[in-house]
Scaffold this active site. Structure first.
Site, PDB file in Angstrom:
ATOM      1  N   TYR A 164       0.869  -1.185   0.055  1.00 36.29           N
ATOM      2  CA  TYR A 164       0.158   0.051  -0.065  1.00 36.29           C
ATOM      3  C   TYR A 164       0.892   1.275   0.031  1.00 36.29           C
ATOM      4  CZ  TYR A 164      -4.022  -3.216   0.527  1.00 36.29           C
ATOM      5  OH  TYR A 164      -4.935  -4.042   0.241  1.00 36.29           O
TER       6      TYR A 164
ATOM      7  N   PHE B 293     -10.767  -3.567  10.567  1.00 34.46           N
ATOM      8  CA  PHE B 293     -12.087  -3.452   9.569  1.00 34.46           C
ATOM      9  C   PHE B 293     -11.604  -4.115   8.445  1.00 34.46           C
ATOM     10  CE2 PHE B 293     -10.021   0.670   9.691  1.00 34.46           C
ATOM     11  CZ  PHE B 293      -9.486   0.852   8.456  1.00 34.46           C
TER      12      PHE B 293
END
Length: 410
Positions: free
Chosen positions: A123, A410
């Site tokens: 990322y 999450f």
């Protein structure tokens, strides 16, 4: 290869989820976790990549509010459920899905994108910086004493059913959110993440338990925990307290809850996962070396709109710097931004003035919540000072007196 990106329809969730499971080597999730994931999925923000009739990639977004330095809650898009089938990797599918996510976040007026990374190396190239860390520890309660401050009293502890006590615990959590950067303002349904307790994941341990700290009949703190047998250790005392969550309004409640965890009968240790790096229990123990403290990365953050993101938080000291920002993935962020502000708020607007610091959006994301120093990034060659004194000024302003922390994934 011709692939097509499509929004997840109301009837497509099972196929979408099974594709995600296949992308992660078909390791199944417990049915309780699967049901929770389905309940919080925002189908209008979830999408997939199709190769003809085959679904080959998945991704989605959660609509979050993220606490930032100064106490504001800033809208953020939480990138989640990202997976590409092994047969379709290295073909640009991930890049297309992340681009779609960032464009959607921008269109909805959310200044930030956040994620938790299964593979952190992926990322950085998309502008995400590691903005928070998690502390874990394994405390030998047979050798470590808890030194509770004098006068910490007036607290009544009461065992409670974790599910029945959840609404009152959530009231405590909500009061804590604005006090620490990086915490999520839990939207309806997300409170259930705190009491997920699949029997298949207990590892020969107890069901989830809960103790409430009360003062005058009001809940001012809580701890959730389980008791697990130590692997390869005989005897009933070879059990560990596994902390699953703890919040408290004040020192009395906080210290009382930790003392309770240390004193549970027939246990010899407390396992502490996923806590803030500045968690105060570290200053209450008699021997930190016997606590086996470790750190790891947690929340990754990238500004989607640099001006709006830097204007949304306050700063620990007065600041007036011009930032030369590079952002190869979101070119609308490229250029010079003048950041001015302090403890009462800030403004960040485009400027033609000379730059004081040069950095990429990834470094801004890492430093945004105050947990990573711009000075440290500069020493690694990731930030370049162009005006003498600008680095110290900016690093001081970006800092936070409280370490940022993401309380759950999450």
């Amino acid at each position: 290869m011709t692939t097509e990106l499509r929004e997840l329809g109301p009837d497509g969730w099972d196929e979408w989820y099974e594709t995600l499971v296949a992308a992660f080597n078909k390791i199944p999730e417990p049915p309780e976790n699967r049901a929770f994931d389905r309940s919080v999925t925002e189908t209008d923000r979830s999408f997939g990549m199709w190769d003809g009739k085959e679904l080959v990639g998945t991704a989605g977004t959660y609509s979050f509010g993220l606490s930032v330095p100064g106490g504001a809650i800033v809208p953020a898009g939480g990138l989640t459920m990202v997976g590409v089938l092994p047969t379709h990797r290295r073909r640009g599918i991930l890049r297309r899905m992340i681009r779609h996510h960032l464009e959607d976040v921008r269109q909805r007026g959310e200044p930030l994108s956040v994620l938790t990374a299964s593979e952190p190396a992926i990322y950085g190239r998309f502008g995400y910086g590691a903005a928070t860390q998690l502390l874990s520890a394994r405390i030998d309660t047979g050798r470590v004493r808890l030194q509770v401050p004098e006068g910490a009293g007036g607290i009544r502890l009461r065992l409670a059913d974790p599910v029945e006590a959840l609404p009152r615990c959530e009231e405590v959590y909500a009061r804590r959110v604005t006090e620490r950067p990086g915490m999520l303002e839990r939207r309806p349904g997300w409170e259930q993440v705190e009491v997920l307790d699949p029997p298949g994941e207990r590892n020969d341990g107890s069901p989830l338990q809960c103790v409430l700290a009360e003062r005058g009949g009001e809940v001012v703190g809580y701890a959730r925990y389980a008791i697990r047998r130590e692997p390869n250790a005989p005897g009933v005392v070879a059990r560990s307290v596994l902390l699953r969550g703890l919040e408290a309004d004040d020192l009395d409640a906080y210290a009382s809850l930790w003392r309770f965890l240390f004193d549970i009968d027939l246990t010899s240790s407390v396992t502490v996962p996923d806590r803030p790096v500045d968690d105060a229990w570290q200053h209450l123990v008699s021997d930190i070396r016997q606590c086996r403290v470790q750190l790891r990365d947690s929340l990754y953050l990238r500004p989607v709109e640099v001006g709006a993101a830097l204007s949304a938080r306050s700063y620990a000291a007065g600041v007036d710097v011009v930032l030369e920002v590079t952002d190869g993935f979101c070119p609308w962020n490229e250029g010079r931004w003048r950041l001015t502000g302090g403890t009462d708020g800030a403004s960040c607007v485009r400027t033609d003035g000379p730059a004081d610091l040069e950095l990429s959006v990834r470094e801004l994301g890492a430093a945004y919540l105050g947990g990573v120093s711009l000075v440290s990034l500069a020493r690694a060659g990731r930030v370049r000072e162009l005006r003498g004194g600008a680095l110290t000024e900016a690093a001081t302003a970006f800092s936070s007196p409280v370490a940022p922390w993401l309380p759950h994934g999450f």
